[in-house]
Write a protein that holds these residues in place. Structure first.
Motif, PDB file in Angstrom:
ATOM      1  N   GLU A 160      73.326 126.641  -9.179  1.00  0.00           N
ATOM      2  CA  GLU A 160      73.263 125.411  -9.959  1.00  0.00           C
ATOM      3  C   GLU A 160      74.654 124.797 -10.106  1.00  0.00           C
ATOM      4  OE1 GLU A 160      71.341 125.845 -13.689  1.00  0.00           O
ATOM      5  OE2 GLU A 160      69.551 126.813 -12.881  1.00  0.00           O
ATOM      6  N   HIS A 161      75.673 125.647 -10.136  1.00  0.00           N
ATOM      7  CA  HIS A 161      77.038 125.173 -10.338  1.00  0.00           C
ATOM      8  C   HIS A 161      77.903 125.566  -9.144  1.00  0.00           C
ATOM      9  CE1 HIS A 161      75.917 124.321 -14.474  1.00  0.00           C
ATOM     10  NE2 HIS A 161      75.450 125.557 -14.583  1.00  0.00           N
ATOM     11  N   LEU A 162      78.943 124.790  -8.905  1.00  0.00           N
ATOM     12  CA  LEU A 162      79.782 125.014  -7.738  1.00  0.00           C
ATOM     13  C   LEU A 162      80.410 126.402  -7.745  1.00  0.00           C
ATOM     14  CD1 LEU A 162      81.075 123.961  -5.164  1.00  0.00           C
ATOM     15  CD2 LEU A 162      82.867 122.899  -6.553  1.00  0.00           C
ATOM     16  N   TYR A 163      80.847 126.884  -8.918  1.00  0.00           N
ATOM     17  CA  TYR A 163      81.513 128.180  -8.953  1.00  0.00           C
ATOM     18  C   TYR A 163      80.555 129.316  -8.619  1.00  0.00           C
ATOM     19  CZ  TYR A 163      79.658 128.178 -13.767  1.00  0.00           C
ATOM     20  OH  TYR A 163      78.852 128.087 -14.859  1.00  0.00           O
ATOM     21  N   GLU A 164      79.225 129.085  -8.742  1.00  0.00           N
ATOM     22  CA  GLU A 164      78.263 130.112  -8.378  1.00  0.00           C
ATOM     23  C   GLU A 164      78.165 130.286  -6.865  1.00  0.00           C
ATOM     24  OE1 GLU A 164      74.756 128.712 -10.329  1.00  0.00           O
ATOM     25  OE2 GLU A 164      75.214 129.748 -12.215  1.00  0.00           O
ATOM     26  N   PHE A 165      78.530 129.252  -6.108  1.00  0.00           N
ATOM     27  CA  PHE A 165      78.593 129.393  -4.659  1.00  0.00           C
ATOM     28  C   PHE A 165      79.574 130.504  -4.266  1.00  0.00           C
ATOM     29  CE2 PHE A 165      77.009 124.937  -3.834  1.00  0.00           C
ATOM     30  CZ  PHE A 165      76.084 125.260  -2.855  1.00  0.00           C
ATOM     31  N   PHE A 166      80.647 130.651  -5.052  1.00  0.00           N
ATOM     32  CA  PHE A 166      81.774 131.483  -4.625  1.00  0.00           C
ATOM     33  C   PHE A 166      82.132 132.587  -5.604  1.00  0.00           C
ATOM     34  CE2 PHE A 166      82.132 127.346  -2.631  1.00  0.00           C
ATOM     35  CZ  PHE A 166      82.207 127.722  -1.299  1.00  0.00           C
ATOM     36  N   GLY A 167      81.320 132.797  -6.620  1.00  0.00           N
ATOM     37  CA  GLY A 167      81.626 133.840  -7.590  1.00  0.00           C
ATOM     38  C   GLY A 167      82.884 133.538  -8.378  1.00  0.00           C
ATOM     39  N   GLY A 168      83.221 132.285  -8.534  1.00  0.00           N
ATOM     40  CA  GLY A 168      84.432 131.874  -9.232  1.00  0.00           C
ATOM     41  C   GLY A 168      84.966 130.584  -8.636  1.00  0.00           C
ATOM     42  N   THR A 169      86.257 130.356  -8.745  1.00  0.00           N
ATOM     43  CA  THR A 169      86.871 129.124  -8.252  1.00  0.00           C
ATOM     44  C   THR A 169      86.606 128.942  -6.761  1.00  0.00           C
ATOM     45  OG1 THR A 169      88.624 129.356  -9.884  1.00  0.00           O
ATOM     46  CG2 THR A 169      89.018 127.824  -8.068  1.00  0.00           C
TER      47      THR A 169
END
Length: 415
Positions: free
Chosen positions: A238-247
Motif C-alpha cells: 500500500e505504501h512505497l516503503y513496503e516495496f523495499f522494507g524501508g526507504t
C-alpha cells in the motif's frame, strides 16, 4: 600517444553500459517518498516488470544484488531442513546451491559440466527417485555468466511434469532477463530472479523476484523467511516503503523507469532479436579466427550459447595478454574468467569473456571485434584473419531481416 583515449567500452558481462537517458534520470534531488510522483512511478513499474518476464503473476523489488536475491528467493520458498535440487552448469548454479546450504537446506546437486547444457532426463530421474517429495524446489540458472551456457527452462518444466513432482521451479535470470527470451508463465516457472545491472540497463543495486501463485502459497509456511526478505508485502504494497522494507532506492527507481520504458518502446521481441543478432556477429568472427590457432568457444553448440555473454579460451597466457592489451591500447575491457581455475588451474590465463548485453548496437560490437583482431596481430596470437569481414557479413544479413512491428507495443513477450 594512446589509442585508448576517448570513451572507454566496458565489454564485460555486467554491469552493462548504462544508457545516457538512464543516467540523466538519476540526476535529480531526493524526492518525497510518501506521496506524489515517485509513489506512482513505483506502482507503475509493477505491470511493466511483469511484461518483461512474461508473467501475469507477482513481482517483488529489493535493494540487493543477485546474491541477495538468491537469499531472498530461498528464504521465501523454504523451511530449514527442506531439500532443494540444484542443476549446475557453472559458477552461479554452484553459488545458489551454496547459499541454500548455508541457510540450512539440504542440497542435492546434479552436475552437468561447464560446456554442455542440462539433461532433462537426468532431472526427471532424480525427481522420480524422490518418492516422498522431499525436494521442495529445483534451482536452475537460465544463463550462467561464467560459462555462457543457456539452459532450456521449458524442458526442465516438462521433466518435472513427467515425473509428477510438485517442487517449485526457480530460475536465476540475472544474466538473461532483458536479453534472452524468457516466458515465465508459458514455461511453467514458479520463481524467477534478476538484478538491475545487466539486461535491465540500470546501475547495480536493485533485485527482482517474480513468483507464481503456487510459490506464494508455498511460501506461507516457509520458516526461513525474515521480515526484510519477505515477499508478501512487497508484492502488494500500500505504501512505497513496503516495496523495499524501508526507504526506497529513489534514484534507482527513476533510472529503472527510464530503462524499462526504453525496453518496452523497442519491444521485447525486438530486444531479444537484437541480442541474438549481435551475439551471432561475435560467433561468426570466432568461427573464422579459430580456423588457425587455439581460440575456441567454451560452448560448441550454438543452441546452448547465451545471447548475453560469450566465454572463450586461448592458450595460456594469451587470454590475459589479450585483455590487458585491449584495455591499455584499444579502450576496451573484456571480462575476466570466473571459476576457470576450478576447472583447469594451469589454463586460467587462457580464458576470457565478452559481455554483449543491454544497451549495445552493431557498431559497438564491430568495434570490439575489430579491436580483438587488432590485438591478435599486435600480440602475434595465432588466428585466421577475416573475423571482422565475417561479422559484417553476418550483421548485413541480419539487418535485412524483417523485425516484428507489433513488438513496438512492448507486449511481445506476453502475447
Amino acid at each position: 600517444m594512446s589509442l585508448a583515449n576517448g570513451r572507454h567500452y566496458l565489454a564485460i558481462p555486467g554491469p552493462s553500459v548504462i544508457p545516457d537517458p538512464v543516467l540523466q534520470a538519476m540526476h535529480r534531488p531526493a524526492p518525497n517518498i510518501y506521496t506524489g510522483e515517485l509513489v506512482d512511478l513505483a506502482h507503475g513499474l509493477v505491470p511493466d516488470l511483469k511484461k518483461i518476464a512474461g508473467t501475469e503473476h507477482h513481482v517483488a523489488m529489493y535493494i540487493a544484488n543477485g546474491h541477495g536475491i538468491w537469499e531472498a528467493a530461498l528464504t521465501n520458498m523454504l523451511s530449514r531442513g527442506d531439500t532443494v535440487l540444484v542443476c549446475q552448469t557453472g559458477v552461479f548454479g554452484d553459488g545458489w546451491g551454496d547459499v541454500a546450504q548455508s541457510l540450512g537446506a539440504t542440497v542435492h546437486r546434479l552436475e552437468f559440466g561447464k560446456t554442455d547444457g542440462l539433461d532433462p532426463l537426468k532431472i526427471e530421474q532424480a525427481l522420480r527417485a524422490d518418492k516422498d517429495h522431499c525436494i521442495k524446489a529445483v534451482l536452475v540458472t537460465h544463463v550462467d555468466t561464467a560459462t555462457s551456457l543457456r539452459n532450456d527452462i521449458a524442458a526442465v518444466r516438462k521433466a518435472m511434469d513427467a515425473a509428477g513432482h510438485p517442487a517449485l521451479l526457480a530460475v536465476d535470470c540475472v544474466a538473461s532477463m532483458g536479453c534472452e527470451t524468457f516466458e515465465m508463465d508459458a514455461w511453467g516457472v514458479d520463481v524467477a530472479i534478476a538484478a538491475s545491472q545487466k539486461g535491465l540497463m540500470t546501475p547495480a543495486g536493485m533485485g527482482f523476484i517474480w513468483m507464481s501463485d503456487k510459490a506464494m502459497k508455498a511460501g506461507q509456511s516457509a520458516n526461513m523467511r525474515t521480515p526484510y526478505w519477505d515477499w508478501t508485502l512487497r508484492s502488494a504494497p500500500e505504501h512505497l516503503y513496503e516495496f523495499f522494507g524501508g526507504t526506497p532506492p529513489t534514484q534507482h527507481l527513476y533510472a529503472l523507469r527510464t530503462a524499462v520504458d526504453m525496453l518496452l518502446e523497442e519491444g521485447m521481441d525486438n530486444v531479444h532479436a537484437r541480442h541474438a543478432a549481435l551475439a551471432g556477429a561475435y560467433w561468426a568472427a570466432v568461427d573464422v579466427w579459430g580456423q588457425t590457432g587455439a581460440l575456441k568457444l567454451n560452448v560448441e553448440d550454438p543452441k546452448l550459447r547465451s545471447h548475453a555473454v560469450t566465454a572463450l579460451r586461448l592458450n595460456e597466457p594469451d587470454g590475459t595478454r589479450l585483455r590487458d592489451w585491449l584495455t591499455e591500447h584499444m579502450g576496451v575491457t573484456l571480462g575476466i574468467p570466473l571459476g576457470m581455475a576450478d576447472w583447469d588451474e594451469d589454463a586460467w590465463h587462457g580464458y576470457f569473456r565478452i559481455g554483449h548485453m543491454g544497451h549495445l548496437n552493431a557498431q559497438m560490437v564491430l568495434g570490439v571485434i575489430g579491436a580483438i583482431e587488432t590485438a591478435f596481430v599486435a600480440l602475434d596470437i595465432p588466428h585466421s584473419s577475416g573475423g571482422v569481414t565475417a561479422a559484417t557479413a553476418f550483421l548485413a544479413k541480419a539487418a535485412g531481416k524483417a523485425v516484428t512491428p507489433e513488438a513496438k507495443s512492448g507486449g511481445g513477450c506476453c502475447a
